[in-house]
Design an enzyme around this catalytic site. Structure first.
Site, PDB file in Angstrom:
ATOM      1  N   CYS A 124       0.834  -1.199   0.000  1.00 17.92           N
ATOM      2  CA  CYS A 124       0.000   0.000   0.000  1.00 17.92           C
ATOM      3  C   CYS A 124       0.876   1.259   0.000  1.00 17.92           C
ATOM      4  O   CYS A 124       1.485   1.574  -1.014  1.00 17.92           O
ATOM      5  CB  CYS A 124      -0.968  -0.037   1.175  1.00 17.92           C
ATOM      6  SG  CYS A 124      -2.348   1.127   1.020  1.00 17.92           S
ATOM      7  N   GLU A 168      -1.641  -9.526   3.018  1.00 21.12           N
ATOM      8  CA  GLU A 168      -1.609 -10.157   4.345  1.00 21.12           C
ATOM      9  C   GLU A 168      -2.992 -10.561   4.826  1.00 21.12           C
ATOM     10  O   GLU A 168      -3.125 -11.480   5.640  1.00 21.12           O
ATOM     11  CB  GLU A 168      -0.942  -9.228   5.367  1.00 21.12           C
ATOM     12  CG  GLU A 168      -1.710  -7.976   5.737  1.00 21.12           C
ATOM     13  CD  GLU A 168      -1.416  -6.775   4.862  1.00 21.12           C
ATOM     14  OE1 GLU A 168      -1.678  -5.634   5.283  1.00 21.12           O
ATOM     15  OE2 GLU A 168      -0.925  -6.984   3.729  1.00 21.12           O
ATOM     16  N   HIS A 182      -3.412  -5.296   0.001  1.00 19.87           N
ATOM     17  CA  HIS A 182      -2.916  -5.855   1.259  1.00 19.87           C
ATOM     18  C   HIS A 182      -2.981  -7.382   1.206  1.00 19.87           C
ATOM     19  O   HIS A 182      -3.974  -7.986   1.632  1.00 19.87           O
ATOM     20  CB  HIS A 182      -3.750  -5.349   2.439  1.00 19.87           C
ATOM     21  CG  HIS A 182      -3.543  -3.906   2.763  1.00 19.87           C
ATOM     22  ND1 HIS A 182      -2.667  -3.474   3.743  1.00 19.87           N
ATOM     23  CD2 HIS A 182      -4.108  -2.788   2.248  1.00 19.87           C
ATOM     24  CE1 HIS A 182      -2.702  -2.153   3.801  1.00 19.87           C
ATOM     25  NE2 HIS A 182      -3.567  -1.718   2.903  1.00 19.87           N
TER      26      HIS A 182
END
Length: 629
Positions: free
Chosen positions: A398, A527, A525
């Site tokens: 990001c 994750e 993102h």
């Protein structure tokens, strides 16, 4: 529908989130379908505008919901996809009731906390519990409900009243209450103290809720006489008193529950005899053991502005951990406050400056996560420059991707004032700009949020190979700014490749530097979709590049998921499937090549007190980390 309510007492941060998730794992292993709801008693509508220093990271769901980090915990443990409505807040409930009042739905009535607010809470729970979250049709069998905060908090009183009414309404056999409490050991005395838990249970009962199961947090397993004492004073059978003692990693928690036969208590209380199966949990056993026996370290420098609270980056930490386990490495995260890398710190606090640069230079890989605001930005730019010039594996997420673009413009393209309009509205070289559909007056829920599709433009890129040479991926986003589409041609002429773009081909999603061993930035993102046994492809790439396994990953993308979820549909698990962040591989086949195969060596699970989470020098206790993952 069966409901399991998880509450907490004595102190916050005991690990209700991981306890609730582990209960879900145990019930799922019994062949049941499980969903989860988190109740946060604060007045905010959602977590989107909360400070990471107060509440940790904001977890983003596929539907764009900005929610409490515990929902990330549920998704990782249970491998499900939740919705924004799975996070209930006081703000949402009051907004819902007030909107109904304005429409005239309560015409002639005096709108009160009881019954209107409490009824709205119960209706919300029943409605959301029926939403499928595991990819199958129809509602789940069991809904886990976690009540945030601690029993006695004034802001949670409407929820406690509503849940008391709800337990009566659904009836015995359909509702089970698990109370998580603390049994401390005073150093001066050396014995386990039950009085805090006794008082907590008494408060809970005084509010109209009777716990069925007591989950006791302690540094070591409870003595039998302590269990008997708690049973006597709390009116709970000894068999329903569970120890949640410190363990080496959180993946042991479902195993700890199974060893104490917690599933038998749930089956009996929820009248699931003849429906639930015996839980096996082989894949959790293997993941927990690999974590314990991996000693070869891989050091990742986390360069951010919220490094004072690891919860601020909890999903990033978990994604790194998933990738490290797949590579059979012990993760060591070196926290680097980005502002400490700047020249101003060199003048004001030279010791902090030298320590930050020492950690950065000693890392095997560098990660710059997302964030907001201009504090520490110049330090992040210096970290990216160091990674690029010294061929250190780098992943920017990001804001981290935007920082990589700014650094490249300054250092390679000689655009000295290159910047983001977020940090310098008057820059003559705006590499990163505000998205035209964004809103600058209302900050809550106005970003580009949720799952968006990214198309690969360069098939031969490292990112495309790590994702298994697919044509597109769906990942979750949370941002207001983007790389300036009018400067893309200049960047690509200078050697910066934008290998992933959105459907319009004007919004940059993935950037790579082909001349670098591993230099990748992503606007999304990754994750948020990483799972134990199914790590994110890009995190696997970073860890693999940091420990010399990148070529293997690029040649065999399925190596990204060397520890997939086990296969036995008869035991409540899904068949092996490809994952958006890496292809699956049979668990036993993956383990066969490991030189310390625990299934072959017969190594037992260690129950030693936790030394930490291997996340840097501070190393918080893992069961305190339980509330995060």
């Amino acid at each position: 529908m069966k409901y399991v309510l998880v509450t907490g007492g004595v102190v916050s941060g005991l690990g209700k989130g991981v306890t609730a998730s582990s209960i879900g794992v145990l019930l799922k292993a019994c062949g049941l379908r499980v969903t989860a709801i988190k109740i946060d008693p604060y007045l905010n509508t959602d977590a989107g505008t909360l400070s990471p220093f107060e509440h940790g990271e904001v977890f983003v769901l596929d539907d764009g919901g900005e929610v409490n980090l515990d929902l990330g915990n549920y998704e990782r443990f249970l491998d499900i996809k939740l919705t924004r409505d799975n996070n209930i807040t006081t703000g949402k409930i009051y907004q819902f009731v007030i909107n109904k009042e304005r429409k005239g739905d309560y015409l002639g009535k005096t709108v009160q906390v009881v019954p209107h607010i409490t009824n709205a809470i119960q209706e919300w729970i029943e409605r959301v519990a029926k939403i499928p979250v595991d990819g199958n049709e129809g509602p789940a069998d069991v809904c886990i409900i976690e009540l945030g905060g601690t029993i006695g908090d004034i802001e949670s009183m409407p929820f406690i009243e509503a849940l008391g009414q709800f337990s009566y309404r659904v009836g015995p056999g359909n509702f089970c209450l698990v109370h998580v409490s603390l049994v401390p050991v005073l150093d001066a005395v050396g014995e386990q103290k039950t009085k805090p838990t006794q008082h907590s249970v008494r408060s809970l009962r005084g509010l109209g809720l009777m716990p069925n199961i007591l989950a006791c947090r302690s540094t070591k397993p409870l003595d039998e006489n302590i269990k008997e004492k708690l049973s006597q004073f709390c009116h709970i059978p000894v068999a329903n008193i569970i120890t949640l003692n410190d363990v080496t990693n959180i993946w042991h928690i479902p195993l700890l529950l199974r060893e104490q036969k917690a599933h038998e208590a749930f089956i009996k209380l929820l009248k699931l005899q003849g429906i639930a199966k015996e839980p096996m949990l082989e894949e959790w056993t293997i993941i927990a053991r690999i974590y314990d026996i991996s000693h070869d370290p891989v050091r990742i420098a986390m360069v951010g502005k919220y490094t004072g609270l690891s919860d601020s980056y909890i999903s990033v930490l978990k994604a790194l951990s998933h990738a490290s386990i797949a590579c059979h490495k012990k993760l060591v995260v070196d926290w680097v406050p980005s502002s400490d890398l700047e020249d101003s710190t060199k003048a004001e606090a030279p010791d902090l400056y030298r320590a930050a640069w020492r950690r950065l230079r000693g890392a095997d890989g560098i990660l710059v996560p997302g964030g907001f605001g201009d504090r520490g930005v110049e330090g992040k730019i210096l970290a990216v420059k160091y990674a690029r010039e010294n061929n250190v594996p780098f992943l920017g997420i990001c804001l981290g991707m935007q920082i990589a673009v700014i650094e490249f413009a300054r250092s390679v393209m000689n655009l000295e004032d290159a910047n983001s309009t977020e940090f310098d509205p008057d820059t003559t070289n705006p590499c990163v700009v505000f998205m035209p559909e964004g809103c600058k007056t209302h900050l809550g829920g106005t970003m580009r949020l949720g799952s968006r599709r990214t198309y690969f433009e360069v098939a031969d890129s490292k990112a495309a190979k790590l994702y298994g040479n697919v044509s597109f991926v769906d990942e979750r986003h949370r941002h207001r700014y983007e790389v300036n589409p009018y400067m893309i041609t200049e960047f690509e002429k200078a050697g910066l490749a934008f290998v992933g773009k959105d459907e319009t081909k004007r919004r940059m999603e993935i950037v790579e530097l082909h001349t670098h061993p591993y230099f990748i930035g992503v606007q999304f993102h990754p994750e948020f979709k990483s799972r134990p046994g199914k790590p994110s492809a890009l995190f696997s790439g970073l860890v693999g590049a940091a420990c010399g396994q990148l070529e293997l990953l690029l040649q065999n993308p399925s190596h990204c998921s060397t520890l997939t979820r086990r296969l036995t549909t008869s035991n409540g698990f899904s068949p092996t499937q490809s994952h958006p962040n890496g292809n699956s591989k049979d668990l036993q086949q993956a383990m066969a090549s490991h030189p310390f195969n625990p299934t072959r060596t017969g190594m037992g699970i260690r129950r030693s007190p936790l030394r930490g989470c291997h996340t840097g020098t501070s190393a918080p206790m893992a069961m305190e980390c339980m509330s995060d993952e």
